[in-house]
Motif scaffolding. Structure first.
Motif, mmCIF file in Angstrom:
data_model
loop_
_atom_site.group_PDB
_atom_site.id
_atom_site.type_symbol
_atom_site.label_atom_id
_atom_site.label_comp_id
_atom_site.label_asym_id
_atom_site.label_seq_id
_atom_site.Cartn_x
_atom_site.Cartn_y
_atom_site.Cartn_z
ATOM 1 N N LYS A 9 31.598 -1.209 -23.148
ATOM 2 C CA LYS A 9 31.493 -2.246 -23.937
ATOM 3 C C LYS A 9 32.523 -2.800 -24.546
ATOM 4 O O LYS A 9 32.668 -4.453 -24.263
ATOM 5 C CB LYS A 9 31.296 -1.674 -25.043
ATOM 6 N N GLU A 13 31.473 -7.174 -23.504
ATOM 7 C CA GLU A 13 30.948 -8.093 -24.931
ATOM 8 C C GLU A 13 31.788 -9.196 -25.266
ATOM 9 O O GLU A 13 31.263 -9.971 -25.733
ATOM 10 C CB GLU A 13 30.924 -6.786 -26.005
ATOM 11 N N ASP A 98 23.260 1.670 -17.268
ATOM 12 C CA ASP A 98 23.017 1.381 -18.611
ATOM 13 C C ASP A 98 24.155 1.528 -19.379
ATOM 14 O O ASP A 98 24.153 0.903 -20.256
ATOM 15 C CB ASP A 98 22.753 3.059 -19.467
ATOM 16 N N ARG A 101 23.365 -2.243 -20.076
ATOM 17 C CA ARG A 101 22.410 -1.700 -20.665
ATOM 18 C C ARG A 101 22.228 -1.559 -22.215
ATOM 19 O O ARG A 101 21.799 -2.924 -22.896
ATOM 20 C CB ARG A 101 20.684 -1.693 -20.960
ATOM 21 N N THR A 102 23.348 -1.018 -22.659
ATOM 22 C CA THR A 102 23.820 -0.509 -23.060
ATOM 23 C C THR A 102 24.474 -1.813 -25.160
ATOM 24 O O THR A 102 24.136 -2.347 -25.494
ATOM 25 C CB THR A 102 24.893 0.386 -23.739
ATOM 26 N N PHE A 104 23.784 -5.940 -22.838
ATOM 27 C CA PHE A 104 22.704 -6.454 -22.557
ATOM 28 C C PHE A 104 21.484 -6.248 -22.814
ATOM 29 O O PHE A 104 20.698 -7.575 -23.217
ATOM 30 C CB PHE A 104 23.533 -7.287 -21.455
ATOM 31 N N GLY A 105 21.226 -5.330 -23.128
ATOM 32 C CA GLY A 105 19.590 -4.649 -23.502
ATOM 33 C C GLY A 105 18.985 -4.763 -22.463
ATOM 34 O O GLY A 105 19.463 -4.109 -21.144
ATOM 35 N N PRO A 106 17.882 -3.643 -23.121
ATOM 36 C CA PRO A 106 17.034 -3.282 -22.159
ATOM 37 C C PRO A 106 16.511 -4.069 -20.740
ATOM 38 O O PRO A 106 16.270 -5.208 -21.006
ATOM 39 C CB PRO A 106 15.862 -2.855 -23.075
ATOM 40 N N GLN A 107 16.286 -3.705 -19.151
ATOM 41 C CA GLN A 107 15.884 -4.036 -18.374
ATOM 42 C C GLN A 107 15.866 -3.513 -17.394
ATOM 43 O O GLN A 107 17.588 -3.076 -16.833
ATOM 44 C CB GLN A 107 17.091 -5.744 -17.988
ATOM 45 N N TYR A 141 24.211 -9.961 -13.705
ATOM 46 C CA TYR A 141 24.447 -11.299 -14.972
ATOM 47 C C TYR A 141 25.253 -11.975 -14.732
ATOM 48 O O TYR A 141 25.326 -12.402 -16.319
ATOM 49 C CB TYR A 141 24.518 -9.483 -16.286
#
Ligand code: 2P0
Length: 332
Positions: A9, A13, A98, A101-102, A104-107, A141
């Motif tokens: 993160k 981020e 994950d 995804r933690t 940027f969100g679920p995908q 991404y």
């Protein structure tokens, strides 16, 4: 949140993602000349010592990621075979995705990963696998990560993967930060066009003790291990000198000595850990005897019974004669 997610993160981020539909990446396998053996932090794959490797150029892992609709579950195809969510390989891959995804969100993703690295020869596919997966995630991404950040993220999947984000000679700096932010690999500028590695497969059997478990047992029980990081630090200096002067004798001697010393720490663990089979010992004696007769050949070995021969282009014909089954790799 797990420590690896925190560490990822802190990097991710900083960036704003732009999701692509598909992205493919390749990462080479690598052979360590000074080994990574022992973790100071198991969750973050932080090593006790610096290591130095050379990548196997076009032998490694190809990974393609495709985005799936929001309601889908991740699918994974490994070497052309679908693997199920209860398999350890699926879980390791999903856990690594994950990390992204933690933040940027679920995908959901479809993952297709294929190894061109000869896994049976004891060349770790986890290094190239996690390096390729991390590069593919960064690509899908559209994240303009630095090489250092890419290396840190790959390390969270598998320690030696941080070295596989580069082709060439690579040094992994152990770092000292608790969060691992300064534990990453970097490319050395030198090339060595005549250097060769011969992969000698002695058995196709899978090892029953993982590197992860072997490292833990060694660090916890081997008295010899106290000396390991001292030797590794000296070996790194010798290897860097050998590489910058193209001194093959110094490179070979240091790499072989380093590998034998790592195996000595394993043998002195309790219960003893021996990855060798009788054929490994026979080949070692053959190499030592050929060297005594004047052939410039050295070996390195990892957490398995198979042998990697180190030699130069000028001796390739002789090596093919003495070791007809060796798979010879050009590195540059
Ligand atoms: C190396 N090995 O430097 C050493 C030499 C094996 C012997 O890196 O637990 O698969 O994923 O961090 O990276 C194999 O260890 O272990 C390895 P994890 P990894 O190449």
């Amino acid at each position: 949140m797990k420590p690896a997610n925190y560490a990822a993160k802190a990097i991710l981020e900083k960036y704003t993602p732009s999701l692509q539909g598909e992205y493919s990446a390749f990462a080479p396998a690598n052979i360590a000349l000074c080994k990574y053996w022992g973790k100071r932090d198991v969750a973050l794959n932080l090593p006790v010592n610096d290591s130095l490797s050379v990548s196997l150029k076009n032998k490694g892992t190809h990974t393609t990621l495709k985005t799936l609709p929001a309601t889908a579950t991740d699918s994974v195809i490994l070497n052309d075979l679908p693997i199920t969510p209860d398999s350890p390989a699926y879980q390791k891959i999903v856990t690594h995705i994950d990390l992204f995804r933690t933040v940027f969100g679920p995908q959901p993703f479809a993952v297709k990963t294929t190894n061109t690295v000869p896994t049976a020869a004891g060349v770790a596919s986890s290094a190239s696998g996690f390096a390729a997966l991390t590069t593919a995630l960064t690509g899908i991404y559209s994240l303009p990560l630095t090489a250092q950040e890419l290396s840190v993220l790959a390390r969270l999947g598998s320690g030696s993967a941080c070295r596989s984000v580069f082709n060439g000679f690579v040094r992994w700096y152990q770092g000292s930060a608790v969060d691992g932010s300064d534990s990453y690999a970097a490319l050395l500028p030198q090339q060595w066009s005549t250097l060769r590695i011969g992969l000698l497969t002695l058995t196709h059997q899978q090892k029953n003790i993982s590197s992860r478990e072997g490292m833990l047992r060694t660090t916890e029980t081997s008295h010899l291990y106290r000396q390991w990081s001292v030797q590794a630090a000296e070996d790194i200096l010798q290897l860097e000198q050998a590489i910058s002067q193209q001194d093959f004798e110094l490179l070979g001697r240091t790499a072989e000595h380093n590998a034998m010393s790592m195996h000595a720490t394993m043998l002195s663990a309790w219960p003893p850990l021996c990855y060798w089979i009788s054929d490994s010992i026979a080949v070692l004696h053959q190499v030592w005897s050929l060297r005594k007769e004047g052939l410039d050949i050295y070996v390195t070995m990892d957490a398995g019974p198979n042998i990697k021969l180190l030699f130069e282009q000028q001796d390739e014909k002789k090596i093919r004669r003495f070791f007809p089954s060796a798979e010879i790799c050009c590195l540059f």
